[in-house]
Motif scaffolding. Sequence first.
Motif, mmCIF file in Angstrom:
data_model
loop_
_atom_site.group_PDB
_atom_site.id
_atom_site.type_symbol
_atom_site.label_atom_id
_atom_site.label_comp_id
_atom_site.label_asym_id
_atom_site.label_seq_id
_atom_site.Cartn_x
_atom_site.Cartn_y
_atom_site.Cartn_z
ATOM 1 N N LEU A 1 1.557 7.053 4.987
ATOM 2 C CA LEU A 1 2.404 5.880 4.761
ATOM 3 C C LEU A 1 3.627 5.882 5.681
ATOM 4 O O LEU A 1 4.067 4.817 6.138
ATOM 5 N N ALA A 2 4.178 7.055 5.970
ATOM 6 C CA ALA A 2 5.304 7.119 6.897
ATOM 7 C C ALA A 2 4.886 6.647 8.285
ATOM 8 O O ALA A 2 5.623 5.913 8.956
ATOM 9 N N ALA A 3 3.690 7.058 8.722
ATOM 10 C CA ALA A 3 3.186 6.595 10.018
ATOM 11 C C ALA A 3 2.929 5.094 9.995
ATOM 12 O O ALA A 3 3.242 4.376 10.960
ATOM 13 N N TRP A 4 2.353 4.601 8.907
ATOM 14 C CA TRP A 4 2.112 3.155 8.781
ATOM 15 C C TRP A 4 3.417 2.367 8.852
ATOM 16 O O TRP A 4 3.463 1.278 9.427
ATOM 17 N N ALA A 5 4.463 2.918 8.261
ATOM 18 C CA ALA A 5 5.753 2.226 8.257
ATOM 19 C C ALA A 5 6.272 2.027 9.676
ATOM 20 O O ALA A 5 6.882 0.996 9.992
ATOM 21 N N GLU A 6 6.054 3.010 10.547
ATOM 22 C CA GLU A 6 6.472 2.884 11.942
ATOM 23 C C GLU A 6 5.565 1.943 12.719
ATOM 24 O O GLU A 6 6.007 1.242 13.627
ATOM 25 N N GLN A 7 4.292 1.926 12.378
ATOM 26 C CA GLN A 7 3.318 1.158 13.149
ATOM 27 C C GLN A 7 3.434 -0.341 12.918
ATOM 28 O O GLN A 7 3.141 -1.142 13.811
ATOM 29 N N THR A 8 3.840 -0.745 11.725
ATOM 30 C CA THR A 8 3.790 -2.148 11.327
ATOM 31 C C THR A 8 5.182 -2.771 11.340
ATOM 32 O O THR A 8 6.195 -2.083 11.396
ATOM 33 N N SER A 9 5.201 -4.107 11.223
ATOM 34 C CA SER A 9 6.490 -4.804 11.234
ATOM 35 C C SER A 9 6.630 -5.816 10.109
ATOM 36 O O SER A 9 7.751 -6.222 9.789
ATOM 37 N N ARG A 10 5.529 -6.252 9.496
ATOM 38 C CA ARG A 10 5.598 -7.325 8.504
ATOM 39 C C ARG A 10 4.958 -6.954 7.173
ATOM 40 O O ARG A 10 5.515 -7.215 6.109
ATOM 41 N N ILE A 11 3.792 -6.352 7.215
ATOM 42 C CA ILE A 11 2.989 -6.122 6.022
ATOM 43 C C ILE A 11 3.674 -5.125 5.086
ATOM 44 O O ILE A 11 4.332 -4.186 5.535
ATOM 45 N N GLN A 12 3.559 -5.350 3.769
ATOM 46 C CA GLN A 12 4.039 -4.359 2.813
ATOM 47 C C GLN A 12 3.047 -3.207 2.728
ATOM 48 O O GLN A 12 1.850 -3.363 3.011
ATOM 49 N N LEU A 13 3.547 -2.033 2.304
ATOM 50 C CA LEU A 13 2.751 -0.815 2.318
ATOM 51 C C LEU A 13 2.890 -0.081 0.998
ATOM 52 O O LEU A 13 3.915 -0.180 0.323
ATOM 53 N N GLY A 14 1.861 0.686 0.640
ATOM 54 C CA GLY A 14 1.976 1.495 -0.555
ATOM 55 C C GLY A 14 0.705 2.258 -0.848
ATOM 56 O O GLY A 14 -0.316 2.090 -0.182
ATOM 57 N N ALA A 15 0.776 3.110 -1.853
ATOM 58 C CA ALA A 15 -0.381 3.849 -2.353
ATOM 59 C C ALA A 15 -0.918 3.138 -3.581
ATOM 60 O O ALA A 15 -0.158 2.712 -4.439
ATOM 61 N N LEU A 16 -2.230 3.036 -3.629
ATOM 62 C CA LEU A 16 -2.889 2.449 -4.809
ATOM 63 C C LEU A 16 -3.815 3.515 -5.408
ATOM 64 O O LEU A 16 -4.995 3.519 -5.153
ATOM 65 N N VAL A 17 -3.252 4.413 -6.195
ATOM 66 C CA VAL A 17 -1.841 4.627 -6.480
ATOM 67 C C VAL A 17 -1.512 6.098 -6.267
ATOM 68 O O VAL A 17 -2.408 6.937 -6.213
ATOM 69 N N THR A 18 -0.210 6.405 -6.192
ATOM 70 C CA THR A 18 0.237 7.788 -6.166
ATOM 71 C C THR A 18 -0.120 8.483 -7.477
ATOM 72 O O THR A 18 0.059 7.913 -8.551
ATOM 73 N N CYS A 19 -0.614 9.717 -7.396
ATOM 74 C CA CYS A 19 -0.853 10.510 -8.605
ATOM 75 C C CYS A 19 0.435 11.211 -9.002
ATOM 76 O O CYS A 19 0.968 12.036 -8.247
ATOM 77 N N ASN A 20 0.936 10.899 -10.160
ATOM 78 C CA ASN A 20 2.186 11.487 -10.633
ATOM 79 C C ASN A 20 2.133 13.014 -10.682
ATOM 80 O O ASN A 20 3.137 13.686 -10.457
ATOM 81 N N SER A 21 0.954 13.586 -10.934
ATOM 82 C CA SER A 21 0.838 15.030 -11.126
ATOM 83 C C SER A 21 1.067 15.839 -9.853
ATOM 84 O O SER A 21 1.310 17.042 -9.927
ATOM 85 N N TYR A 22 0.957 15.204 -8.690
ATOM 86 C CA TYR A 22 0.904 15.971 -7.447
ATOM 87 C C TYR A 22 2.273 16.286 -6.859
ATOM 88 O O TYR A 22 2.354 17.066 -5.912
#
Length: 271
Positions: A64-85
């Motif tokens: 996701l950090a790499a995606w944040a640098e690569q993109t300029s408009r689209i929203q990003l996220g995990a579907l979904v983050t595992c709370n346990s990890y």
Amino acid sequence: MIDMTSRPVRIAVQIQPQHATYNQIRDALRRAEDLGADVAFNWDHFYPLNGDPDGKHFECWTMLAAWAEQTSRIQLGALVTCNSYRNPDLLADMARTVDHISGGRLILGIGSGWFEKDYEQYGFDFKTAGRRLDDLAAALPRIESRLAALNPTPVGRLPMLIGGGGEKKTLRLVAQHANIWHSFADAEVLSHKLEVLRGHCDAIGRPMEEIEISVGVGGRGRDGIAPTVADEIGKPLYDLGARLFTVPVGGPDYDFADLQDWIVWRDRMNA
């Protein structure tokens, strides 16, 4: 039924980080943004969920950090983050950092976890489903508190997405904490779950309309054309209040034909 007339339809793609090289994943993200998708999700697992169980796979949050640098408009996220990890305070700091890298485009998706192989292979205690949900309930206030205490804080309102449909615990957590609720329910199930969610919202005095309703969808209908998607899959969910529709796409080729159909449907519904 929810009054969602002021909320537009949005289309997300879940780019599954499995069975592909990172170059293929990076290219898929570029194509998704160019096509006009509103959100790009990955997922938080350590092994493929289908196909070769030992196939190629990449980690969620570094991606996701790499995606944040690569993109300029689209929203990003995990579907979904595992709370346990991850420690909840650490997760909050990670999310805040990715939010800044992206210029405020992160969605913090989170759930209680379910894939036992991840837990076994990486040394996490799998526990019972109920205890994992209890852990999520304890983690969410810590995440919110840490986000508020960080310097700098997130860029803006960092939306929290909670995934899952458990009626006693998960939907109560959605009412208490989430900006977006995600499920894979069909229209019949969604109708029932929304009434349960409304009850939880009423119990704490929160307007249910504050929560965006997100549904995972797949397939192009019988004829493989946009009107079929709308009529057979999208429209019944839309009529119940769903406004964020997520199309899963698997590697290594990442065929976006379905995604293109859903984007056409979005534009027609929002016209």
